[in-house]
Scaffold this active site. Structure first.
Site, short mmCIF file in Angstrom:
data_model
loop_
_atom_site.label_atom_id
_atom_site.label_comp_id
_atom_site.label_asym_id
_atom_site.label_seq_id
_atom_site.Cartn_x
_atom_site.Cartn_y
_atom_site.Cartn_z
N CYS A 1 0.84 -1.20 0.00
CA CYS A 1 0.00 0.00 0.00
C CYS A 1 0.88 1.26 0.00
O CYS A 1 1.54 1.58 1.00
CB CYS A 1 -0.91 -0.02 1.22
N CYS B 1 -0.15 3.89 2.55
CA CYS B 1 0.25 3.51 3.91
C CYS B 1 1.66 4.01 4.23
O CYS B 1 1.95 4.44 5.35
CB CYS B 1 0.22 1.99 4.06
#
Length: 288
Positions: free
Chosen positions: A38, A41
């Site tokens: 991700c 993230c």
């Protein structure tokens, strides 16, 4: 985990209950669901880690690898990454999905945390109960500034000044109250105390010296005596101004006794007292 001192921790099934449930009864727990793949993230996590360190024990950042901890992730109903949940007393109270800017996250956290000055105010109130009003004032003045002059803190400052019988400073704080703030019961209580103090402030000795000085304004001996009387009546600012006028007129008056009297009054004030700083500067300028 009752003795936890870390600000960032990885969550798994073994420590899940301790971190997310038990620790959240002691401080805010910010749960960050993330994954290696991700990209958002990787943008968000450094921000959360920075805030966790900055808040220094007020929050715990609990990182949950969504790929490795699928049961925990499913329990929270996470549908996208990153997802952040803010927990208190074992319950989610706030959260967001996606990467938010640091300012927005900080604002979220501040909504659920005590104001940064509350610890100083609490400590000051304890000092006031112990009669240590000088020390309490130092804490309250800092909190008053940081809080953008929160009225409740201003009332505590006024109360400290009244406890120290410094009616002039108390009066200045109370005079700044708005009409709405004047409806506070504590305000009315302090104003009543102030009025009673002001009525009792003019002792016969002070009145007599004031009358004599009115007809002999250049009599330095009278001014020294009046400054001492003001100081004994705890009318500190008037005492300092009066004795300063003597030193200003004659730095070595009475072989420096007037200067010593001024220093004694200054030393009676608490460390960092604005009034003390003001007159220390005046005296320094005069002497050097």
């Amino acid at each position: 985990m009752s003795d936890i001192t870390v600000n960032v921790i990885d969550v798994n099934e073994q420590n899940f209950q301790q971190v997310l449930l038990e620790e959240s009864t002691r401080r805010l727990v910010v749960v960050d669901f993330w994954a290696e793949w991700c990209s958002h993230c990787k943008v968000l996590m450094p921000i959360l880690e920075k805030l966790a360190e900055e808040y220094n024990g007020q929050i715990l950042l609990a990182k949950v690898n969504a790929d490795e901890q699928q049961a925990i992730t499913a329990q929270f109903g996470v549908r996208s990454l990153p997802t952040v949940a803010i927990m208190k007393d074992g319950q989610p109270i706030d959260g967001f999905a996606g990467a938010e800017p640091e300012s927005a996250i900080r604002e979220r956290l501040n909504q659920h945390l005590p104001a940064p000055w509350e610890a100083d105010v609490k400590a000051a109130m304890e000092l006031m109960q112990q009669g240590q009003n000088d020390q309490a004032l130092a804490l309250l003045r800092g909190a008053y500034t940081v809080s953008n002059e929160e009225f409740a803190i201003g009332l505590l400052i006024a109360e400290c000044y009244l406890n120290l019988k410094r009616s002039k400073e108390a009066s200045e704080i109370l005079a700044a109250a708005t009409m709405e703030q004047q409806l506070e019961p504590k305000y009315a209580e302090l104003v009543s105390r102030l009025e009673l103090m002001q009525e009792a402030a003019d002792t016969p000795a002070i009145v007599e010296l004031q009358q004599k000085l009115a007809s002999q304004p250049d009599n330095l001996a009278l001014k020294v005596e009046l400054a001492v009387q003001y100081s004994q009546a705890e009318r500190v600012e008037e005492a300092l101004q009066t004795i300063y006028e003597v030193v200003q007129k004659d730095k070595n008056y009475q072989d420096g006794a007037a200067r010593k009297t001024m220093l004694d009054i200054l030393n009676s004030l608490g460390k960092g007292d604005p009034l003390a700083i003001q007159y220390q500067r005046k005296l320094f300028t005069l002497m050097y």
